[in-house]
Design an enzyme around this catalytic site. Structure first.
Site, mmCIF file in Angstrom:
data_model
loop_
_atom_site.group_PDB
_atom_site.id
_atom_site.type_symbol
_atom_site.label_atom_id
_atom_site.label_comp_id
_atom_site.label_asym_id
_atom_site.label_seq_id
_atom_site.Cartn_x
_atom_site.Cartn_y
_atom_site.Cartn_z
ATOM 1 C CB ILE A 59 -1.005 -0.015 1.185
ATOM 2 C CG1 ILE A 59 -2.176 0.942 0.915
ATOM 3 C CG2 ILE A 59 -0.317 0.289 2.514
ATOM 4 C CD1 ILE A 59 -3.363 0.740 1.837
ATOM 5 C CG ASN A 85 -1.364 1.233 17.694
ATOM 6 O OD1 ASN A 85 -1.408 2.366 18.153
ATOM 7 N ND2 ASN A 85 -0.251 0.717 17.180
ATOM 8 N N GLY A 93 3.163 -4.835 11.021
ATOM 9 C CA GLY A 93 2.250 -4.975 9.886
ATOM 10 C C GLY A 93 2.249 -3.781 8.949
ATOM 11 C CG ASP A 137 0.477 1.360 12.390
ATOM 12 O OD1 ASP A 137 0.629 2.446 11.811
ATOM 13 O OD2 ASP A 137 0.204 1.260 13.604
ATOM 14 C CB SER A 148 -9.526 -5.933 12.060
ATOM 15 O OG SER A 148 -9.657 -4.818 12.924
ATOM 16 C CB THR A 149 -7.849 -9.486 8.085
ATOM 17 O OG1 THR A 149 -6.940 -8.875 7.168
ATOM 18 C CG2 THR A 149 -9.251 -8.968 7.865
ATOM 19 N N GLY A 150 -5.042 -8.947 10.201
ATOM 20 C CA GLY A 150 -3.680 -9.427 10.479
ATOM 21 C C GLY A 150 -3.560 -9.803 11.942
ATOM 22 C CB VAL A 151 -1.349 -8.704 14.777
ATOM 23 C CG1 VAL A 151 -0.027 -9.037 14.136
ATOM 24 C CG2 VAL A 151 -1.582 -7.228 14.792
ATOM 25 C CE1 TYR A 152 -4.406 -4.878 17.177
ATOM 26 C CE2 TYR A 152 -6.076 -3.460 16.224
ATOM 27 C CZ TYR A 152 -4.976 -3.624 17.032
ATOM 28 O OH TYR A 152 -4.448 -2.535 17.686
HETATM 29 N N1 AR6 Z 1 0.691 -3.115 2.265
HETATM 30 C C1 AR6 Z 1 -0.583 -3.597 2.300
HETATM 31 N N2 AR6 Z 1 -1.019 -4.479 3.215
HETATM 32 C C2 AR6 Z 1 -0.131 -4.892 4.144
HETATM 33 C C3 AR6 Z 1 1.212 -4.437 4.205
HETATM 34 C C4 AR6 Z 1 1.607 -3.499 3.197
HETATM 35 N N3 AR6 Z 1 2.841 -2.993 3.144
HETATM 36 N N4 AR6 Z 1 1.836 -5.038 5.247
HETATM 37 C C5 AR6 Z 1 0.920 -5.854 5.827
HETATM 38 N N5 AR6 Z 1 -0.261 -5.771 5.165
HETATM 39 P P1 AR6 Z 1 -2.084 -5.824 10.267
HETATM 40 P P2 AR6 Z 1 -4.441 -5.348 11.997
HETATM 41 C C6 AR6 Z 1 -1.525 -6.476 5.416
HETATM 42 O O1 AR6 Z 1 -1.603 -6.859 11.213
HETATM 43 O O2 AR6 Z 1 -4.841 -6.775 11.961
HETATM 44 C C7 AR6 Z 1 -0.110 -3.170 13.923
HETATM 45 O O3 AR6 Z 1 0.959 -3.483 14.759
HETATM 46 C C8 AR6 Z 1 -1.493 -7.754 6.236
HETATM 47 O O4 AR6 Z 1 -1.009 -8.837 5.462
HETATM 48 O O5 AR6 Z 1 -1.117 -4.853 9.736
HETATM 49 O O6 AR6 Z 1 -5.520 -4.314 11.824
HETATM 50 C C9 AR6 Z 1 -0.887 -1.949 14.389
HETATM 51 O O7 AR6 Z 1 -0.048 -1.009 15.024
HETATM 52 C C10 AR6 Z 1 -2.962 -7.896 6.589
HETATM 53 O O8 AR6 Z 1 -3.670 -8.491 5.481
HETATM 54 O O9 AR6 Z 1 -3.317 -4.959 10.896
HETATM 55 C C11 AR6 Z 1 -1.891 -2.520 15.317
HETATM 56 O O10 AR6 Z 1 -1.361 -2.686 16.621
HETATM 57 C C12 AR6 Z 1 -3.428 -6.444 6.736
HETATM 58 O O11 AR6 Z 1 -2.375 -5.647 6.183
HETATM 59 C C13 AR6 Z 1 -2.193 -3.869 14.718
HETATM 60 O O12 AR6 Z 1 -1.053 -4.235 13.957
HETATM 61 C C14 AR6 Z 1 -3.680 -5.988 8.164
HETATM 62 O O13 AR6 Z 1 -2.773 -6.612 9.055
HETATM 63 C C15 AR6 Z 1 -3.376 -3.817 13.782
HETATM 64 O O14 AR6 Z 1 -3.714 -5.105 13.369
#
Ligand code: AR6
Length: 169
Positions: free
Chosen positions: A11, A24, A32, A34, A118-122
């Site tokens: 992105i 967050n 991730g 962020d 929300s679909t990553g670590v959340y």
């Molecule tokens: N470009 C696009 N999508 C991405 C990228 C990128 N460069 N990197 C990862 N993703 P997450 P959450 C995707 O965990 O679940 C953070 O530490 C990833 O594969 O980033 O909302 C924040 O500070 C997944 O499909 O977000 C919060 O503490 C998606 O982004 C927490 O994680 C979201 O995964 C938020 O968790």
């Protein structure tokens, strides 16, 4: 008319008016997407801009400049942490999309790209999140057609497939 499309990309490389960060509630950056956004935008500038908000509640959204990114703005929304589905997670996720779209429209954006909130670590189940995202986007663009394009930016094929499927349904 506003179109919705899914792209598979980092992105931080997208040249759009706004990208939406899965943040967050402290808005202090993290892992991730962020972390990737904070690094690419420039840590010092983006952290300083985020600090002015003193945090952001789950499902709400704030907007900052994109700084070193090709995107003009970054919309930061903390999505819900998945706790099994009985803790208002669906509504909070819908709120994240709704408030992000409102901010994009208020800032005269023509196109906006969402990360998969929300679909990553959340831990929010992907297919369920994709359905909520697409429904919220569709409801929004029916009432407000100022955006020309809403993009879902998936980072992996499984995520892209889930959103494409939600659009096809
Ligand atoms: N470009 C696009 N999508 C991405 C990228 C990128 N460069 N990197 C990862 N993703 P997450 P959450 C995707 O965990 O679940 C953070 O530490 C990833 O594969 O980033 O909302 C924040 O500070 C997944 O499909 O977000 C919060 O503490 C998606 O982004 C927490 O994680 C979201 O995964 C938020 O968790």
């Amino acid at each position: 008319m506003t179109t919705i499309k899914v792209v598979e990309a980092d992105i931080t490389t997208l040249k759009v008016d706004a990208i939406v960060n899965a943040a967050n509630t402290g808005l202090r950056g993290g892992g991730g997407v962020d972390g990737a956004i904070h690094r690419a935008a420039g840590m010092a500038e983006l952290n300083a801009a985020c600090a002015k908000f003193h945090g952001c509640r789950t499902g709400e959204a704030v907007i900052t400049p994109g700084f070193k990114l090709p995107a003009k703005y970054i919309i930061h929304t903390p999505g819900p942490v998945w706790h099994g589905g009985n803790h208002n997670e669906d509504q909070l996720l819908a709120n994240s999309y709704q408030h992000s779209l409102e901010l994009a429209a208020q800032n005269n954006c023509r196109d906006v790209a969402f990360s998969s909130i929300s679909t990553g670590v959340y831990g929010f189940p992907l297919e369920r999140a994709a359905k909520i995202a697409i429904k919220t986007i569709r409801d929004f663009i029916q009432k407000d057609d100022s955006l020309k394009e809403v993009i879902i930016c998936a980072f992996d094929p499984r995520t892209a497939k889930a959103y494409r499927q939600a659009i096809a349904e």
